[in-house]
Motif scaffolding. Structure first.
Motif, PDB file in Angstrom:
ATOM      1  N   VAL A 154       0.842  -1.205   0.000  1.00  0.00           N
ATOM      2  CA  VAL A 154       0.000   0.000   0.000  1.00  0.00           C
ATOM      3  C   VAL A 154       0.874   1.251   0.000  1.00  0.00           C
ATOM      4  CG1 VAL A 154      -1.645   1.346   1.362  1.00  0.00           C
ATOM      5  CG2 VAL A 154      -1.985  -1.127   1.083  1.00  0.00           C
ATOM      6  N   GLN A 155       1.968   1.212   0.760  1.00  0.00           N
ATOM      7  CA  GLN A 155       2.850   2.374   0.890  1.00  0.00           C
ATOM      8  C   GLN A 155       4.134   2.216   0.067  1.00  0.00           C
ATOM      9  OE1 GLN A 155       3.050   4.132   4.890  1.00  0.00           O
ATOM     10  NE2 GLN A 155       1.692   2.506   5.611  1.00  0.00           N
ATOM     11  N   GLN A 156       4.061   1.458  -1.005  1.00  0.00           N
ATOM     12  CA  GLN A 156       5.245   1.208  -1.832  1.00  0.00           C
ATOM     13  C   GLN A 156       5.822   2.507  -2.386  1.00  0.00           C
ATOM     14  OE1 GLN A 156       5.152  -0.385  -6.042  1.00  0.00           O
ATOM     15  NE2 GLN A 156       5.866  -2.240  -5.001  1.00  0.00           N
ATOM     16  N   PRO A 157       7.111   2.744  -2.178  1.00  0.00           N
ATOM     17  CA  PRO A 157       7.737   3.956  -2.730  1.00  0.00           C
ATOM     18  C   PRO A 157       8.095   3.742  -4.199  1.00  0.00           C
ATOM     19  CG  PRO A 157       9.357   2.668  -1.536  1.00  0.00           C
ATOM     20  CD  PRO A 157       8.053   1.936  -1.379  1.00  0.00           C
ATOM     21  N   PRO A 158       8.359   4.820  -4.930  1.00  0.00           N
ATOM     22  CA  PRO A 158       8.754   4.668  -6.332  1.00  0.00           C
ATOM     23  C   PRO A 158      10.165   4.117  -6.449  1.00  0.00           C
ATOM     24  CG  PRO A 158       8.872   6.969  -5.676  1.00  0.00           C
ATOM     25  CD  PRO A 158       8.245   6.238  -4.526  1.00  0.00           C
TER      26      PRO A 158
END
Length: 237
Positions: A154-158
């Motif tokens: 859900v909070q995956q960074p680029p």
């Protein structure tokens, strides 16, 4: 007299040339033998190093017998999921079919083995794939693997950056219900970094070349839709 001396000189020159040739050959064979020994030693050293690197790891509670993934569910069909927490396609897969995977496990239809590989460190300046995977080992030890894993997607960074720090991973874990102190110590100490390396190496040896990869009883499922995954499980069962 002069002719005899000439013959002696010629013979001496021939003897010296023959001696030089023998020395040259001896030196050549010694060099070849030395190179051969070094090559054998190199292969032996690499084999020992690889074996030690693969074997020296601490699997977290909840891991399978080979330590290559975290298990949830106990159904008759095995679903193997290979995912990287920095992989955008893995996030998409979780959004589309993650709930179906969980349902199949909760319904007693599937035993899910989640392999958190670290293939994408090249897109991180802080080896985020490795750190995130190792943190899931800490989450599994705290009994919250699924909750933490879902939160990471859900909070995956680029890609191409520093991604989330260890402190941010700890915050996510605490929000998922993990004890901040225990989980935080595990993450900061890198308790399961060697385990992550083992998971990734074994996936590579199993010819898993990309993420996400989904196997149902060892057969790859190329259509990632919930309907296709459920149908594959029902057919295998």
């Amino acid at each position: 007299m002069s002719s005899r001396k000439g013959r002696k000189d010629a013979a001496r020159v021939v003897r010296e040339q023959l001696a030089q040739e023998r020395r040259r050959k001896r030196t050549l064979w010694v060099s070849v033998a030395a190179v051969f020994v070094l090559v054998i030693a190199g292969f032996t050293g690499w084999a020992v190093f690889s074996e030690q690197r693969s074997d020296e790891f601490t699997p977290p509670p909840g891991a399978n017998d080979t330590g290559t993934g975290i298990v949830f569910g106990s159904g008759p069909v095995t679903i193997d999921l290979y995912e990287d927490y920095l992989c955008p396609a893995c996030k998409q897969f979780q959004e589309v079919s993650g709930e179906t995977i969980d349902q199949l496990a909760d319904e007693g239809k599937a035993r899910v083995v989640f392999h958190p590989v670290a293939y994408l460190n090249r897109f991180s300046t802080t080896e985020y794939s490795t750190r995130a995977s190792a943190a899931t080992g800490c989450a599994s030890a705290g009994g919250k693997f699924r909750e933490f894993s879902e939160a990471l997607f859900v909070q995956q960074p680029p890609e191409n950056g520093a991604q989330l720090s260890n402190d941010q991973l700890i915050d996510i874990g605490a929000a998922a219900g993990l004890d901040r102190d225990t989980f935080g110590t595990c993450v900061r100490d890198g308790t399961y970094l060697s385990w992550t390396e083992h998971v990734t190496e074994q996936a590579s040896r199993s010819e898993i070349t990309g993420t996400p990869t989904i196997l149902v009883n060892g057969e790859q499922v190329n259509n990632w839709s919930p309907e296709s995954i459920r149908a594959a499980v029902e057919a295998a069962g």
